[in-house]
Design a protein around this motif. Sequence first.
Motif, PDB file in Angstrom:
ATOM      1  N   SER A  46      14.740   7.434   1.821  1.00  0.00           N
ATOM      2  CA  SER A  46      15.411   6.161   2.038  1.00  0.00           C
ATOM      3  C   SER A  46      14.852   5.117   1.098  1.00  0.00           C
ATOM      4  N   SER A  47      15.522   3.941   1.044  1.00  0.00           N
ATOM      5  CA  SER A  47      15.054   2.852   0.191  1.00  0.00           C
ATOM      6  C   SER A  47      13.685   2.372   0.619  1.00  0.00           C
ATOM      7  N   THR A  48      13.415   2.424   1.945  1.00  0.00           N
ATOM      8  CA  THR A  48      12.098   2.012   2.444  1.00  0.00           C
ATOM      9  C   THR A  48      11.015   2.942   1.938  1.00  0.00           C
ATOM     10  N   ASP A  49      11.312   4.247   1.924  1.00  0.00           N
ATOM     11  CA  ASP A  49      10.334   5.216   1.414  1.00  0.00           C
ATOM     12  C   ASP A  49      10.065   4.997  -0.058  1.00  0.00           C
ATOM     13  N   LYS A  50      11.126   4.665  -0.834  1.00  0.00           N
ATOM     14  CA  LYS A  50      10.941   4.427  -2.256  1.00  0.00           C
ATOM     15  C   LYS A  50      10.074   3.200  -2.495  1.00  0.00           C
ATOM     16  N   ASP A  51      10.326   2.144  -1.727  1.00  0.00           N
ATOM     17  CA  ASP A  51       9.537   0.927  -1.868  1.00  0.00           C
ATOM     18  C   ASP A  51       8.078   1.187  -1.531  1.00  0.00           C
ATOM     19  N   SER A  52       7.850   2.020  -0.514  1.00  0.00           N
ATOM     20  CA  SER A  52       6.481   2.336  -0.132  1.00  0.00           C
ATOM     21  C   SER A  52       5.781   3.125  -1.219  1.00  0.00           C
ATOM     22  N   ALA A  53       6.524   3.987  -1.909  1.00  0.00           N
ATOM     23  CA  ALA A  53       5.921   4.804  -2.971  1.00  0.00           C
ATOM     24  C   ALA A  53       5.548   3.952  -4.166  1.00  0.00           C
ATOM     25  N   LEU A  54       6.378   2.913  -4.452  1.00  0.00           N
ATOM     26  CA  LEU A  54       6.113   2.074  -5.614  1.00  0.00           C
ATOM     27  C   LEU A  54       5.013   1.059  -5.347  1.00  0.00           C
ATOM     28  N   TRP A  55       4.870   0.612  -4.098  1.00  0.00           N
ATOM     29  CA  TRP A  55       3.887  -0.405  -3.767  1.00  0.00           C
ATOM     30  C   TRP A  55       2.516   0.243  -3.633  1.00  0.00           C
ATOM     31  N   MET A  56       1.515  -0.372  -4.225  1.00  0.00           N
ATOM     32  CA  MET A  56       0.150   0.160  -4.173  1.00  0.00           C
ATOM     33  C   MET A  56      -0.758  -0.895  -3.578  1.00  0.00           C
ATOM     34  N   SER A  57      -1.444  -0.547  -2.519  1.00  0.00           N
ATOM     35  CA  SER A  57      -2.366  -1.481  -1.888  1.00  0.00           C
ATOM     36  C   SER A  57      -3.640  -1.569  -2.715  1.00  0.00           C
ATOM     37  N   PRO A  58      -4.404  -2.662  -2.585  1.00  0.00           N
ATOM     38  CA  PRO A  58      -5.686  -2.771  -3.301  1.00  0.00           C
ATOM     39  C   PRO A  58      -6.624  -1.618  -2.993  1.00  0.00           C
ATOM     40  N   THR A  59      -6.542  -1.116  -1.754  1.00  0.00           N
ATOM     41  CA  THR A  59      -7.412   0.004  -1.378  1.00  0.00           C
ATOM     42  C   THR A  59      -7.089   1.248  -2.181  1.00  0.00           C
ATOM     43  N   SER A  60      -5.786   1.510  -2.374  1.00  0.00           N
ATOM     44  CA  SER A  60      -5.400   2.703  -3.126  1.00  0.00           C
ATOM     45  C   SER A  60      -5.703   2.550  -4.613  1.00  0.00           C
ATOM     46  N   ILE A  61      -5.592   1.318  -5.154  1.00  0.00           N
ATOM     47  CA  ILE A  61      -5.860   1.095  -6.570  1.00  0.00           C
ATOM     48  C   ILE A  61      -7.319   1.372  -6.901  1.00  0.00           C
ATOM     49  N   PHE A  62      -8.227   0.981  -6.019  1.00  0.00           N
ATOM     50  CA  PHE A  62      -9.645   1.141  -6.287  1.00  0.00           C
ATOM     51  C   PHE A  62     -10.237   2.374  -5.616  1.00  0.00           C
ATOM     52  N   SER A  63      -9.378   3.261  -5.127  1.00  0.00           N
ATOM     53  CA  SER A  63      -9.876   4.505  -4.549  1.00  0.00           C
ATOM     54  C   SER A  63     -10.371   5.427  -5.655  1.00  0.00           C
ATOM     55  N   LYS A  64     -11.302   6.281  -5.317  1.00  0.00           N
ATOM     56  CA  LYS A  64     -11.881   7.195  -6.304  1.00  0.00           C
ATOM     57  C   LYS A  64     -10.812   8.124  -6.873  1.00  0.00           C
ATOM     58  N   GLN A  65      -9.896   8.567  -6.005  1.00  0.00           N
ATOM     59  CA  GLN A  65      -8.848   9.474  -6.469  1.00  0.00           C
ATOM     60  C   GLN A  65      -7.972   8.801  -7.524  1.00  0.00           C
ATOM     61  N   HIS A  66      -7.623   7.538  -7.296  1.00  0.00           N
ATOM     62  CA  HIS A  66      -6.781   6.811  -8.242  1.00  0.00           C
ATOM     63  C   HIS A  66      -7.521   6.547  -9.547  1.00  0.00           C
ATOM     64  N   LEU A  67      -8.791   6.147  -9.454  1.00  0.00           N
ATOM     65  CA  LEU A  67      -9.566   5.792 -10.646  1.00  0.00           C
ATOM     66  C   LEU A  67      -9.845   7.007 -11.518  1.00  0.00           C
ATOM     67  N   MET A  68     -10.064   8.150 -10.904  1.00  0.00           N
ATOM     68  CA  MET A  68     -10.427   9.341 -11.668  1.00  0.00           C
ATOM     69  C   MET A  68      -9.212  10.189 -12.045  1.00  0.00           C
TER      70      MET A  68
END
Length: 285
Positions: free
Chosen positions: A17-39
């Motif tokens: 759905s459009s809500t799922d797409k928006d959730s996939a595109l939006w990145m929280s500060p926690t996810s941006i600075f997570s080890k998985q994202h950084l590496m």
Amino acid sequence: MATGEKGSLPRPGSSPSSTDKDSALWMSPTSIFSKQHLMEDVEGERATFPLAAYCFMTGFVDSVCFSAIFVWCAFQTGNTVQLALALARLFQGPPGERDTSFHLADKQALTSVLTFIFGAFIGRIGDRMGSKTRAWLFLGTFIQTLFTMSAAICIWKSGQPSTADARSDPAWSNALSFATIGFMSASMGLQGIMGKRVNTQFATTIVLTTVWCELMADPKLFQLRRAASRDHKVIGIVALFVGGFAGRAILDSIGSAGALGVGTGIRFLISVWWFFVPGKQTQNK
């Protein structure tokens, strides 16, 4: 659980759905600075903006350096040939009348070459962290930012003018101006090896002679449709040209220290942008 109930999972093969797409595109500060994202490795073909900004900074920094001392901080081919000519001068003319002095321009070229190599050597850190990871691309670009900031402070404290009228009379000559050349060249050396490790059509982002040749030899040069192998090379060349123009315009307005201060801010923005470049896993999902 029923499909229509709140919190239910979508059926296999159904479109989100459009809500799922928006959730996939939006990145929280926690996810941006997570080890998985950084590496996570970035997808080089989707890093057009920061790599084009690298090319812009090549033109920007070189315009400041060349306007003052007629030495390139990024293009080490000319500096290397200049040192070769300085050595050849030792054998020119009869013995006893030869020019054995080490000219100021030659000293500046040597400083640029050595510090460029030093900056490129720092780029080897990325081989241990992962040369395409967001963590290294941010850190390496931030180190370039610190080098550019140090260059701005040094030339500001040196009290030297920003432009020279002739090659025989460079505007920079004291110790702090040599430190400025060193910091600028080190930033370009680090940028070069980082651009090379990303391994895209932008190449090293500092030496565009090869890019020009590859563009002219590209079989898709005259293709009307979009072609990354051609388009990215054109973007890099245009970005470098615009960077040189902007660097000289700002230099004429606020001086070399102010221009390098502006360059410091641009480099910092580039370093932050690496956090938002899509990764290979993101592209494959």
